[in-house]
Motif scaffolding. Structure first.
Motif, mmCIF file in Angstrom:
data_model
loop_
_atom_site.group_PDB
_atom_site.id
_atom_site.type_symbol
_atom_site.label_atom_id
_atom_site.label_comp_id
_atom_site.label_asym_id
_atom_site.label_seq_id
_atom_site.Cartn_x
_atom_site.Cartn_y
_atom_site.Cartn_z
ATOM 1 N N UNK A 31 0.954 -1.109 0.010
ATOM 2 C CA UNK A 31 -0.016 0.094 0.106
ATOM 3 C C UNK A 31 0.932 1.203 0.138
ATOM 4 N N UNK A 32 1.984 1.157 0.802
ATOM 5 C CA UNK A 32 2.793 2.557 0.845
ATOM 6 C C UNK A 32 3.413 2.802 -0.453
ATOM 7 N N UNK A 39 4.096 4.423 -7.061
ATOM 8 C CA UNK A 39 4.276 3.067 -7.853
ATOM 9 C C UNK A 39 2.992 2.768 -8.411
ATOM 10 N N UNK A 40 3.206 2.344 -9.797
ATOM 11 C CA UNK A 40 1.939 1.884 -10.571
ATOM 12 C C UNK A 40 1.658 0.356 -9.566
ATOM 13 N N UNK A 45 3.319 -5.301 -8.901
ATOM 14 C CA UNK A 45 3.102 -6.753 -9.192
ATOM 15 C C UNK A 45 4.220 -7.323 -9.672
ATOM 16 N N UNK A 46 5.012 -6.662 -10.582
ATOM 17 C CA UNK A 46 6.191 -7.244 -11.299
ATOM 18 C C UNK A 46 7.348 -7.346 -10.261
ATOM 19 N N UNK A 47 7.460 -6.397 -9.475
ATOM 20 C CA UNK A 47 8.576 -6.382 -8.426
ATOM 21 C C UNK A 47 8.521 -7.570 -7.433
ATOM 22 N N UNK A 55 -2.623 -7.628 -5.778
ATOM 23 C CA UNK A 55 -2.411 -5.969 -5.581
ATOM 24 C C UNK A 55 -3.702 -5.263 -4.990
ATOM 25 N N UNK A 56 -4.798 -5.724 -5.750
ATOM 26 C CA UNK A 56 -6.054 -5.233 -5.439
ATOM 27 C C UNK A 56 -6.667 -5.289 -4.201
#
Length: 91
Positions: A31-32, A39-40, A45-47, A55-56
């Motif tokens: 969330x941060x 960040x997108x 998600x990729x990281x 993520x949602x």
């Protein structure tokens, strides 16, 4: 069909902090990155090798629990400061 990704808290993983089930990735951290650091969701998600649904779910929990997230962030800041003060690394 919608997939429900549970956010869980268990005492033996991440010290009981809320996280995405099946991972050691904390909701407050995700969330941060999105809400505070811009960040997108795709980049996050990729990281962390997470899905968009994960993520949602994290963001939904993060947004629904602002007091808990603020307390976790404050605890992390206190820990960072304590480590900074006790570090033997050159300043």
């Amino acid at each position: 069909m919608s997939v429900t990704i549970p956010v869980v808290s268990t005492p033996d993983v991440l010290g009981g902090k809320p996280r995405i089930e099946g991972t050691r990735v904390g909701v407050q951290q995700l969330g941060a990155l999105v809400r505070e650091h811009g960040w997108s969701t795709t980049a996050v998600a990729d990281e962390f090798d997470l899905t968009a649904d994960e993520i949602d779910a994290a963001l939904e929990y993060y947004d629904a629990n602002p007091d808990e997230m603020a307390a976790l962030a404050a605890d992390a800041a206190t820990t960072r400061e304590r480590l900074r003060e006790t570090s033997r690394a050159p300043k």
